[in-house]
Design a protein around this motif. Sequence first.
Motif, PDB file in Angstrom:
ATOM      1  N   GLU A 148       0.827  -1.200   0.000  1.00 58.64           N
ATOM      2  CA  GLU A 148       0.000   0.000   0.000  1.00 58.64           C
ATOM      3  C   GLU A 148       0.864   1.253   0.000  1.00 58.64           C
ATOM      4  O   GLU A 148       0.566   2.233  -0.688  1.00 58.64           O
ATOM      5  CB  GLU A 148      -0.937  -0.015   1.207  1.00 58.64           C
ATOM      6  N   GLY A 149       1.945   1.219   0.773  1.00 60.04           N
ATOM      7  CA  GLY A 149       2.855   2.348   0.766  1.00 60.04           C
ATOM      8  C   GLY A 149       3.496   2.558  -0.590  1.00 60.04           C
ATOM      9  O   GLY A 149       3.622   3.692  -1.070  1.00 60.04           O
ATOM     10  N   LEU A 150       3.890   1.466  -1.236  1.00 57.70           N
ATOM     11  CA  LEU A 150       4.500   1.567  -2.565  1.00 57.70           C
ATOM     12  C   LEU A 150       3.504   2.119  -3.583  1.00 57.70           C
ATOM     13  O   LEU A 150       3.859   2.935  -4.441  1.00 57.70           O
ATOM     14  CB  LEU A 150       5.017   0.206  -3.009  1.00 57.70           C
ATOM     15  N   LYS A 151       2.253   1.693  -3.495  1.00 62.99           N
ATOM     16  CA  LYS A 151       1.235   2.199  -4.415  1.00 62.99           C
ATOM     17  C   LYS A 151       0.973   3.685  -4.163  1.00 62.99           C
ATOM     18  O   LYS A 151       0.797   4.465  -5.109  1.00 62.99           O
ATOM     19  CB  LYS A 151      -0.054   1.391  -4.262  1.00 62.99           C
ATOM     20  N   ALA A 152       0.963   4.088  -2.904  1.00 60.00           N
ATOM     21  CA  ALA A 152       0.704   5.491  -2.569  1.00 60.00           C
ATOM     22  C   ALA A 152       1.748   6.421  -3.175  1.00 60.00           C
ATOM     23  O   ALA A 152       1.456   7.582  -3.497  1.00 60.00           O
ATOM     24  CB  ALA A 152       0.666   5.665  -1.048  1.00 60.00           C
ATOM     25  N   LEU A 153       2.961   5.917  -3.345  1.00 56.80           N
ATOM     26  CA  LEU A 153       4.035   6.742  -3.917  1.00 56.80           C
ATOM     27  C   LEU A 153       3.751   7.147  -5.360  1.00 56.80           C
ATOM     28  O   LEU A 153       4.392   8.064  -5.879  1.00 56.80           O
ATOM     29  CB  LEU A 153       5.369   5.989  -3.838  1.00 56.80           C
TER      30      LEU A 153
END
Length: 328
Positions: free
Chosen positions: A159-164
Amino acid sequence: MQHRTLGKTGFSISEISLGTWQVGGRWGEPFSHENADAILNAAVDGGINFIDTADVYGDGESEKAVGRLVRNRSERIYVATKCGRQLQPHTNEAYQTKALRQFVENSLRNMQLEALDLIQLHCPPTDVYYRPEIFELFDRLKEEGKILNMGVSVERVEEGLKALNFPNVTTIQLIFNMFRQRPTELLFAEAKRNDVGLIVRVPLASGLLTGKFTPQTTFAPDDHRQFNRHGEAFDKGETFSGVDYETGLAAVEELKQLFPDQPNLAPIALRWVLMFDEVSCVIPGASKPEQLASNLQAAELPALTEEQMQAVRAVYDQKIRPQVHQIW
């Protein structure tokens, strides 16, 4: 107190800051404005200038206490709050721009502030990260002067990677501690490359890493450490970082042996988090001022040695990794 830059927000914030879940959350104690005021003011007195709260902590009472602190202190205090967890059911379909806008308006009203320094999506379902219209809303709110920055609070690395992928995401709040080390493998480097600040929550694994718990320790029925051990109410990873309680106790005993001169493991656990320069700040909670004083001790500790860092990693690899590494 040392300061670090919170990613592209440009805010210079105390590397040890304060999370207020314990002030107004599910920790077995009713919300007390008197206690909240004591903790919050002690935090600022101790050099903390960044406070993380949420609209669901104490049903808005935590936000009210934080707003009161900001209005009554002369120091520049940066306020981060969160929205989305009020949605019932908490599903991707429930995430609608109208509802999120109303949550922001309510937070502003609770805190009696003109603008929020940072508003974060509060651990939304993974599918929300694939909906650009949700993130575009916060561009409009910024144009209207209601927020200065937006970020996300995540459960999982993916989720953090997608948020980037969203340029207006300035911060990622995540669980990272001696029992949750997977973010170092990719997310840390990608966040640094995108100038996104990392806010570390649950740094003490819900108190396990204080070293004060035993097999006989009991928790109140309405304390999430009692009722959410298997994810009955929300993501299991928020409680003891998803680690089985008995396994966690055994791992803590090994960690204590690595730091025999430290009667309290909590400052060491916080100092360990701060050894990673990608981290902007760590936000341990406190349910009373004495716990805050313990957290602040981490600012005075010397850096851990390479040997100590490797030894902590070995405990993780042997005891914890098999249980949690690939889940979150």
